[in-house]
Scaffold this active site. Structure first.
Site, PDB file in Angstrom:
ATOM      1  N   ASP A  58       0.867  -1.168   0.000  1.00 21.32           N
ATOM      2  CA  ASP A  58       0.000   0.000   0.000  1.00 21.32           C
ATOM      3  C   ASP A  58       0.918   1.237   0.000  1.00 21.32           C
ATOM      4  OD1 ASP A  58      -2.284   1.714   0.599  1.00 21.32           O
ATOM      5  OD2 ASP A  58      -1.449   1.808   2.625  1.00 21.32           O
ATOM      6  N   ASP A 105      -0.214   5.154   0.900  1.00 17.39           N
ATOM      7  CA  ASP A 105      -0.446   6.169   1.939  1.00 17.39           C
ATOM      8  C   ASP A 105      -0.515   5.528   3.318  1.00 17.39           C
ATOM      9  OD1 ASP A 105      -0.716   8.558   0.248  1.00 17.39           O
ATOM     10  OD2 ASP A 105      -2.349   7.405  -0.638  1.00 17.39           O
TER      11      ASP A 105
HETATM   12  C1  XBP Z   1      -5.175   6.420   0.510  1.00 19.13           C
HETATM   13  C2  XBP Z   1      -6.363   7.131   0.057  1.00 19.13           C
HETATM   14  C3  XBP Z   1      -6.204   8.221  -0.892  1.00 19.13           C
HETATM   15  C4  XBP Z   1      -5.496   9.437  -0.370  1.00 19.13           C
HETATM   16  C5  XBP Z   1      -5.752  10.601  -1.280  1.00 19.13           C
HETATM   17  O1  XBP Z   1      -5.341   5.041   0.286  1.00 19.13           O
HETATM   18  O2  XBP Z   1      -7.467   6.819   0.435  1.00 19.13           O
HETATM   19  O3  XBP Z   1      -7.475   8.621  -1.265  1.00 19.13           O
HETATM   20  O4  XBP Z   1      -5.961   9.782   0.920  1.00 19.13           O
HETATM   21  O5  XBP Z   1      -5.359  10.317  -2.573  1.00 19.13           O
HETATM   22  P1  XBP Z   1      -4.107   3.979   0.303  1.00 19.13           P
HETATM   23  P2  XBP Z   1      -6.217  10.794  -3.848  1.00 19.13           P
HETATM   24  O6  XBP Z   1      -3.605   3.930   1.720  1.00 19.13           O
HETATM   25  O7  XBP Z   1      -4.764   2.710  -0.120  1.00 19.13           O
HETATM   26  O8  XBP Z   1      -3.061   4.426  -0.656  1.00 19.13           O
HETATM   27  O9  XBP Z   1      -6.700  12.172  -3.536  1.00 19.13           O
HETATM   28  O10 XBP Z   1      -5.256  10.747  -4.992  1.00 19.13           O
HETATM   29  O11 XBP Z   1      -7.356   9.830  -3.988  1.00 19.13           O
HETATM   30 MG    MG Z   2      -2.899   3.146   3.476  1.00 20.16          MG
END
Ligand code: XBP
Ligand code: MG
Length: 249
Positions: free
Chosen positions: A9, A11
């Site tokens: 993953d 973020d």
């Molecule tokens: C992270 C998310 C993303 C970010 C924002 O998910 O939910 O939406 O918060 O990014 P993960 P965008 O941990 O699965 O990566 O604004 O580009 O959607």
């Molecule tokens: Mg995440």
């Protein structure tokens, strides 16, 4: 079944991007658009229940009864495009480092001929900019597959993005292991049949990870040990590929 790939993953897992990255970019954008919307640290934690930036904006507007102009869909797209641009600027300023152990594990995995993939709901250009600015200019090439953003309509906790990535890797769930930081991500991996290691963040440390291979503070580094919140570290103080293999087994 032998471990053949690790699916990361982004973020919260590769880097702690939400509070001081995405959140700031959203707020800067709202202000630039003359909107009276502001996501403080606590509110943003609650909004993270919805994955995907565009989806999160819609959810906020619905939940807080914000006025919707007739061209609302267009506005959401415009806001999100600008938010992505500003988030890129934050990444380019070099303020968001990789989390402990990430670079080391990625390199060890490549040295051991494991495949690597990115499995995320965030926008693809956010992934490339993060890798380029916070890991290494060529690190996009370290990954065999990058699965990101709107390539599947149903975002995490739906398993679709995992299915998409594994199909391209040509691997079944049993030969993969996921690294996730959030309950939404964990549920996506679990529904796809992929065992997951969890490295929590401040936003996710109290979430439900029942059934995870282990729950850690982070991957740890030699001299900077991880804390084990749940599971077995087999006497190790930082994650390595041998430990991944034991968690996977
Ligand atoms: C992270 C998310 C993303 C970010 C924002 O998910 O939910 O939406 O918060 O990014 P993960 P965008 O941990 O699965 O990566 O604004 O580009 O959607
Ligand atoms: Mg995440």
């Amino acid at each position: 079944m032998t471990l053949k790939a690790i699916l990361f993953d982004v973020d919260g897992t590769l880097a702690d991007t939400e509070r001081d990255g995405h959140r700031i970019a959203f707020n800067q954008t709202f202000e630039a658009f003359g909107l009276d919307w502001h996501w403080d640290v606590e509110l943003y934690g609650r909004l993270l229940a919805v994955t995907g930036g565009k989806e999160r904006i819609r959810h906020y507007v619905d939940q807080f009864d914000k006025e919707k102009p007739s061209n609302f869909d267009e506005l959401v797209s415009e806001i999100h495009r600008e938010k992505t641009r500003r988030y890129g600027e934050i990444l380019e300023s070099g303020k968001i480092p990789m989390r402990p152990g990430i670079e080391r594990i990625l390199k060890e995995a490549m040295a051991r001929n494991l495949k690597l993939a990115i499995v995320t709901t965030t926008t693809p250009e956010n992934v490339t900019t993060l890798l380029k600015c916070s890991l290494s200019p060529d690190s996009e090439k370290w990954f065999d597959v990058i699965a990101a953003g709107d390539i599947v309509p149903a975002k995490k906790p739906a398993p679709d993005i995992y299915h998409w990535a594994m199909e391209r890797l040509g691997l079944n769930p049993e030969s993969c292991m996921a690294v996730e930081d959030s309950e939404n991500g964990f549920r996506a991996s679990r529904s796809a049949g992929v065992k997951a290691l969890i490295t929590v963040t401040d936003y996710t440390k109290d979430q439900d990870f029942e059934g995870a291979a282990a729950i850690l503070s982070d991957l740890g580094e030699p001299g900077s040990p991880f804390s084990v919140l749940k599971g077995e570290a087999h006497g190790k103080t930082h994650a390595d590929i041998d430990l991944f293999e034991r968690w996977h087994a």
